[in-house]
Design a protein around this motif. Structure first.
Motif, PDB file in Angstrom:
ATOM      1  N   ARG A   1      37.258  51.576 -20.410  1.00  0.00           N
ATOM      2  CA  ARG A   1      36.884  51.238 -21.579  1.00  0.00           C
ATOM      3  C   ARG A   1      36.214  49.870 -21.347  1.00  0.00           C
ATOM      4  NH1 ARG A   1      40.631  54.015 -26.188  1.00  0.00           N
ATOM      5  NH2 ARG A   1      39.343  56.030 -26.527  1.00  0.00           N
TER       6      ARG A   1
ATOM      7  N   ILE B   1      32.953  48.642 -22.261  1.00  0.00           N
ATOM      8  CA  ILE B   1      31.725  47.798 -23.303  1.00  0.00           C
ATOM      9  C   ILE B   1      31.606  46.396 -22.648  1.00  0.00           C
ATOM     10  CG2 ILE B   1      32.956  45.754 -24.842  1.00  0.00           C
ATOM     11  CD1 ILE B   1      35.679  47.781 -24.877  1.00  0.00           C
TER      12      ILE B   1
ATOM     13  N   THR C   1      34.644  42.447 -20.473  1.00  0.00           N
ATOM     14  CA  THR C   1      34.368  43.021 -21.919  1.00  0.00           C
ATOM     15  C   THR C   1      33.215  42.191 -22.007  1.00  0.00           C
ATOM     16  OG1 THR C   1      36.373  41.137 -22.725  1.00  0.00           O
ATOM     17  CG2 THR C   1      36.332  43.501 -21.795  1.00  0.00           C
TER      18      THR C   1
ATOM     19  N   PRO D   1      27.667  46.511 -25.130  1.00  0.00           N
ATOM     20  CA  PRO D   1      28.849  46.622 -25.793  1.00  0.00           C
ATOM     21  C   PRO D   1      28.225  47.976 -27.118  1.00  0.00           C
ATOM     22  CG  PRO D   1      27.995  44.785 -25.527  1.00  0.00           C
ATOM     23  CD  PRO D   1      26.867  45.406 -24.350  1.00  0.00           C
ATOM     24  N   GLU D   2      26.555  47.353 -27.513  1.00  0.00           N
ATOM     25  CA  GLU D   2      26.223  48.605 -28.577  1.00  0.00           C
ATOM     26  C   GLU D   2      26.357  50.187 -27.707  1.00  0.00           C
ATOM     27  OE1 GLU D   2      24.653  45.919 -26.858  1.00  0.00           O
ATOM     28  OE2 GLU D   2      24.374  44.416 -28.077  1.00  0.00           O
TER      29      GLU D   2
ATOM     30  N   ARG E   1      34.561  37.840 -35.036  1.00  0.00           N
ATOM     31  CA  ARG E   1      33.610  38.695 -34.789  1.00  0.00           C
ATOM     32  C   ARG E   1      32.861  36.373 -34.888  1.00  0.00           C
ATOM     33  NH1 ARG E   1      30.241  39.879 -38.552  1.00  0.00           N
ATOM     34  NH2 ARG E   1      32.111  39.536 -39.920  1.00  0.00           N
TER      35      ARG E   1
ATOM     36  N   GLU F   1      30.256  50.769 -28.178  1.00  0.00           N
ATOM     37  CA  GLU F   1      30.363  50.991 -30.132  1.00  0.00           C
ATOM     38  C   GLU F   1      30.259  52.321 -30.245  1.00  0.00           C
ATOM     39  OE1 GLU F   1      32.653  49.639 -32.741  1.00  0.00           O
ATOM     40  OE2 GLU F   1      31.923  48.139 -31.930  1.00  0.00           O
ATOM     41  N   LEU F   2      28.604  52.979 -29.980  1.00  0.00           N
ATOM     42  CA  LEU F   2      27.997  54.175 -30.158  1.00  0.00           C
ATOM     43  C   LEU F   2      29.087  55.420 -29.927  1.00  0.00           C
ATOM     44  CD1 LEU F   2      23.975  53.141 -30.939  1.00  0.00           C
ATOM     45  CD2 LEU F   2      25.682  53.771 -32.271  1.00  0.00           C
TER      46      LEU F   2
ATOM     47  N   PRO G   1      36.830  52.208 -28.911  1.00  0.00           N
ATOM     48  CA  PRO G   1      37.570  50.899 -30.618  1.00  0.00           C
ATOM     49  C   PRO G   1      37.572  49.523 -29.590  1.00  0.00           C
ATOM     50  CG  PRO G   1      39.104  52.264 -29.468  1.00  0.00           C
ATOM     51  CD  PRO G   1      37.652  53.085 -29.153  1.00  0.00           C
ATOM     52  N   SER G   2      36.053  49.362 -29.652  1.00  0.00           N
ATOM     53  CA  SER G   2      35.596  47.740 -28.912  1.00  0.00           C
ATOM     54  C   SER G   2      36.814  46.846 -28.939  1.00  0.00           C
ATOM     55  CB  SER G   2      34.489  47.510 -29.082  1.00  0.00           C
ATOM     56  OG  SER G   2      33.282  48.291 -28.842  1.00  0.00           O
ATOM     57  N   ARG G   3      36.509  46.681 -30.701  1.00  0.00           N
ATOM     58  CA  ARG G   3      37.198  45.453 -30.875  1.00  0.00           C
ATOM     59  C   ARG G   3      39.172  45.637 -30.990  1.00  0.00           C
ATOM     60  NH1 ARG G   3      35.859  44.129 -37.237  1.00  0.00           N
ATOM     61  NH2 ARG G   3      33.739  43.838 -36.733  1.00  0.00           N
TER      62      ARG G   3
END
Lengths: 346, 408
Positions: free
Chosen positions: A199, A203, A65, A207-208, A121, A211-212, A216-218
Motif C-alpha cells: 500500500r 500511495i 509515500t 495518491p489519487e 492535510r 484513494e480511489l 486508507p491512505s491517511r
C-alpha cells in the motif's frame, strides 16, 4: 541475456549497481590506504552504519509515500537525552525497558508528525520542518541546558557497543550493527510481502489512484510516520550507547545525512519506488566514503566536498543509466508480451 | 461571516499575518520597556539581515515550485572565498568579486541540474548543501579569518546618519500609498475614461487599515534615520525590487504560472528551463551577497559561517503564505512574515528565552499557519448549510441578480 532478465527485476538492477559501486569504492580505498582491511576499520564503519541505517529505514517508508521526515535528527537527540536522563536517575532499568522507552518516545513524536500530516492535510515538509525546531526546543527545555555524561550511565549500556555476538575471521558482529541488519531485513520483508508495504508503494506511485482503490491512505501515511519516529527512537538509544555524552546539540543535522543516504540508495524522492535494502547500501556507501576519507588523512577538509560531489554523481548515474536500462528492459518485456499475445491469438 | 463575505481581503493570509504582527508588537511593548526603542527596533533587522536578503529570492524559488536548500552553504562559501582571498593578500575588491563568482558558479550548477537535467531540486540542492560547505572547508580548513578593512565592516555595522535615506524612505512610503490608492480606487479609469472617481471594494474599513499601515510605516522610517545600518536600507530597496519583479513583470508572472502548472506553461510556449535557471542563479547570487554582508557584520569568518540558516529562511517564506507546492504566495505576505518572525524572536530574546525555544515557537507557528486554515475549511463543511460560505455567495449572487432585474 534473456535468462538474466528472468531472474533480475528492474528495481534490483539499481541495487546491484550500488553494490558494484560499493565494491569499487572499497577496492579504491584499499589500494590507497595501508592497513585498510582491518577489523578496526570495519567495526568503525559498521557502528556508524548501524546508527544511520536504522533511521534511514524509517525515512524510506516515509519517502515511499511521497512525504519526507526532517524531524528525525531532533527525535534522535531528544530520545537519547531522555533515555540517558532516565538511566542516570534509576540505573536498574534493564535493556528491554530502555529500548521500549526509546521506541515509545520516538513513536509518540512520530505520531504527532503523522497526525498533522495525514489528518491535518499539512505538507510533510512544513510539518517536519516545524517539529524539527519544536522537538529540539523540547530537548533544550527538558535538559535545562545540562548534558548527559558518559559516567552517569549504567555499566551495561557502556559495554553494549563493544560486546561481540559472533566472531569470524576477526570480524565481529556487534549488537548495534546486528540491530540495524535485523531492522533492515524485517522492513524489507514488510515492504515486499505485506499488504501494508504494498500500500505504501501504491500511495507513493499515485495518491489519487490509491484513494480511489479504497486504500486508507491517511492511516497508512500516519503509520509510516509513526514507524519512522519509532525507529528514530531506536536510533536515539543507539546514539546514547555509542556516544554516551549527550548535549543539547546531539544529532543535529542528522536528517540531511539520512535523506542523502536514502536518495543515494535509489529511493525516489517523489515516492513510489525504492527499497529498504537499497537505502541500507546507500548508508553503507556514504559512511564508508566518509570514514575512509577521514582515515586517508590527505586532507580531512575535503570530506564534505567529495561527499556532496559523490551524491550528485550517484543521482546523475541513477537518472541516466538507470533510465536507459529501464527503457531497454521494458521494451524487451513488451516485445515478449506481444509475441505471447500473437501465439495466443493464433 | 457576512463581514468575511463582504470584504474578501479579510480572508487573506496577509491580513491574518498583519493581525499576528500587531499582536506580537503589542505583547512585546507590554512585556518589555526596552522593546519600543529605536536601537532595539534597528537591532531586529540588524541581527538577521542576511537571512532577510535570502528570504526574498527563496520566495521566488518556492513560488516556482522548487526549493533551494543550498543557500546557507553558498553564503558560507562566498564568505570563505572572501576570507581566503583576503588572507592571501588580494585586495578586498577582487576578493569580493571572486566571492560573487563563486556564488554564480553554485547557482549555475544548481540551475543546470534542476532545469536542464530534470533532477528534483530537493536532491540537487541537498547535494549542493554538503558540497558547497565542503568547498568552504577546503578553503579555510579550521582557520578563522578577520581583520577586514574598516570601510567593509562599517557598511554593515555603522548607523547611517545621512538624511538622504530618510528622504528616500518617505518617498518609498508615498509610492506605497500611491500603489494602494491605485489598487483600491478606479483612478486609472477616472484618468483614462473620465469616469467618476470612486473607491473600489475594500470600503472604509480597508482604507482606514491601509492608511494606518502606511502611516506607521512612514512614521517608523522617518523616526529611524540614524539608527539603521546601510544594509537595512539595501534590504528595503531589494524588497521593493523583488515585489516589483514578482507582481508587475512578465518574468514574475512566469514564475507563478510555472509554479502552478509546469506542463501547462511548457505547452503555452514559456521558456520554463531558462526561467528556472535564472531563478537558481538569482538565488545563489543573492546568497553570495548575503554571505558577504554576514562577513561584514560578524567581521570574522570560519568555514561553518551561516550553517543551518536554510531552515530559518524556508520557515519564514512558508509562514508568509507561500505554498510549498508552488504557484501561490505574495511578497507582501513574505515581508509580513519576516516582520512577525523577527519581532517574535526579538521579544522572546528580551525575555531571556533561549534560542532553541524561540525556534520551536516559530516552528509551531509554521505548522499552525497551514493547519488552522485547513481546520476552518473542515469545520465550515460540517456546519449547517445556511451558515456555510457557499450558500452565502449564492445568496449574494441572487441578491445582485434581483437588484439588477429590479433596476431594469
Amino acid at each position: 541475456m534473456r535468462r538474466v532478465r528472468y531472474f533480475i527485476r528492474v528495481q534490483q538492477l539499481r541495487e546491484i549497481s550500488l553494490l558494484l559501486i560499493l565494491a569499487a569504492v572499497i577496492y579504491f580505498f584499499g589500494r590507497e590506504i595501508e592497513d585498510y582491511y582491518t577489523a578496526r576499520m570495519y567495526n568503525r564503519i559498521a557502528t556508524q552504519v548501524a546508527l544511520i541505517a536504522v533511521i534511514a529505514v524509517g525515512q524510506t517508508l516515509v519517502v515511499l509515500t511521497r512525504n519526507i521526515d526532517l524531524s528525525v535528527g531532533s527525535i534522535v537527540g531528544f530520545t537519547a537525552f531522555y533515555l540517558g536522563d532516565q538511566l542516570s536517575k534509576n540505573p536498574n532499568i534493564d535493556l528491554e525497558t530502555a529500548v521500549a522507552i526509546a521506541v515509545g518516545v520516538g513513536a509518540t513524536m512520530g505520531l504527532v508528525n503523522g497526525l498533522i500530516v495525514a489528518y491535518g492535510r499539512v505538507p510533510s515538509i512544513v510539518v517536519t520542518l516545524g517539529t524539527l525546531a519544536i522537538y529540539r526546543g523540547l530537548l533544550v527545555e527538558y535538559s535545562g541546558s545540562q548534558s548527559i555524561q558518559f559516567r552517569q550511565l549504567p555499566d551495561w549500556i557502556k559495554t553494549l557497543p563493544s560486546e561481540v555476538l559472533y566472531e569470524n575471521f576477526g570480524l565481529d558482529l556487534r549488537p548495534l550493527p546486528a540491530i540495524a541488519i535485523g531492522v533492515m531485513l524485517v522492513f524489507q520483508v514488510v515492504l515486499l510481502y505485506t499488504i501494508f508495504g504494498r500500500r505504501l508503494y501504491a500511495i507513493g506511485s499515485s495518491p489519487e489512484a490509491a484513494e480511489l482503490a479504497g486504500i486508507p491512505s491517511r492511516r497508512m501515511i500516519m503509520l509510516a510516520f509513526v514507524i519512522s519516529g519509532a525507529l528514530s527512537g531506536l536510533g536515539g538509544f543507539m546514539y546514547l550507547a555509542r556516544i554516551g555524552t549527550i548535549t543539547t546539540d546531539a544529532a543535529r543535522g542528522l536528517e540531511l545525512q539520512v535523506v542523502a543516504a536514502v536518495v543515494v540508495g535509489g529511493v525516489n524522492i517523489f515516492g513510489g519506488s525504492g527499497t529498504v535494502f537499497g537505502a541500507f547500501i546507500g548508508v553503507i556507501l556514504i559512511s564508508t566514503i566518509e570514514l575512509s576519507l577521514i582515515r586517508m588523512q590527505i586532507n580531512e577538509f575535503w570530506k564534505d566536498a567529495l561527499l556532496g560531489a559523490f551524491i550528485m554523481v550517484a543521482v546523475l548515474i541513477d537518472t541516466f543509466i538507470m533510465g536507459w536500462l529501464r527503457a531497454l528492459w521494458s521494451r524487451t518485456e513488451l516485445r515478449r508480451a506481444s509475441s505471447v499475445q500473437k501465439v495466443q491469438s493464433i | 461571516m457576512k463581514l468575511l463575505e463582504r470584504y474578501p481581503w479579510l480572508r487573506r493570509w496577509e491580513t491574518l499575518l498583519f493581525v499576528i504582527l500587531c499582536a506580537a508588537v503589542f505583547i512585546n511593548i507590554s512585556l518589555s520597556e526596552h522593546y519600543f526603542n529605536i536601537d532595539n527596533l534597528a537591532n531586529i533587522f540588524h541581527l538577521s539581515i542576511e537571512k532577510a536578503f535570502v528570504v526574498l529570492v527563496m520566495a521566488l524559488v518556492i513560488i516556482n515550485g522548487e526549493i533551494d536548500l543550498s543557500v546557507a552553504s553558498v553564503m558560507g562559501l562566498s564568505a570563505s572565498v572572501l576570507a581566503y582571498e583576503f588572507e592571501k593578500g588580494a585586495s578586498l575588491e577582487s576578493a569580493i568579486s571572486y566571492a560573487m563568482l563563486a556564488g554564480l558558479a553554485c547557482g549555475l550548477a544548481n540551475g543546470f541540474f534542476v532545469a536542464y537535467l530534470n533532477i528534483p531540486s530537493l536532491v540537487v540542492t541537498l547535494a549542493g548543501l554538503i558540497a558547497y560547505r565542503g568547498a568552504a572547508r577546503i578553503l579555510l580548513e579550521d582557520r578563522s579569518v578577520g581583520n577586514f578593512p574598516e570601510w567593509f565592516t562599517s557598511f554593515a555595522l555603522d548607523d547611517v546618519y545621512v538624511s538622504i535615506p530618510t528622504l528616500l524612505f518617505v518617498l518609498v512610503g508615498l509610492i506605497l500609498i500611491g500603489t494602494l490608492v491605485y489598487q483600491f480606487t478606479n483612478l486609472r479609469q477616472a484618468v483614462e475614461e473620465g469616469a467618476a472617481f470612486r473607491f473600489r471594494k475594500p470600503g472604509p474599513v480597508g482604507l482606514v487599515l491601509i492608511t494606518v499601515l502606511a502611516a506607521v510605516l512612514v512614521y517608523m522610517l522617518a523616526l529611524s534615520s540614524g539608527a539603521f545600518e546601510a544594509t537595512t536600507y539595501v534590504f528595503a530597496v531589494l524588497y521593493l525590487i523583488s515585489l516589483g519583479i514578482l507582481q508587475f513583470t512578465n518574468f514574475g508572472r512566469y514564475i507563478y504560472v510555472i509554479g502552478n502548472n509546469r506542463a501547462g506553461a511548457e505547452y503555452a510556449g514559456l521558456r520554463v528551463k531558462q526561467v528556472k535557471m535564472t531563478i537558481f542563479v538569482m538565488s545563489a547570487l543573492m546568497a553570495a551577497f548575503a554571505g558577504l554582508m554576514y562577513a561584514a557584520r560578524v567581521g570574522n569568518i570560519r568555514a561553518n559561517a551561516a550553517e543551518g540558516f536554510e531552515l530559518d529562511i524556508i520557515t519564514i517564506v512558508l509562514l508568509g503564505g507561500v505554498s510549498i507546492f508552488g504557484g501561490t504566495g505574495t511578497m507582501v505576505g513574505v515581508g509580513l512574515s519576516l516582520l512577525v518572525v523577527l519581532n517574535l524572536r526579538n521579544g522572546m530574546s528580551l525575555r531571556n528565552i533561549n534560542d532553541n525555544t524561540r525556534a520551536s515557537v516559530i516552528g509551531a507557528l509554521l505548522i499552525l499557519s497551514v493547519l488552522i486554515p485547513n481546520w476552518a475549511q473542515t469545520i465550515q463543511r460540517f456546519l449547517p448549510r445556511t451558515l456555510s460560505g457557499d450558500n452565502l455567495t449564492l445568496d449574494l449572487e441572487n441578491k445582485e441578480a434581483r437588484e439588477s432585474t429590479e433596476t431594469a
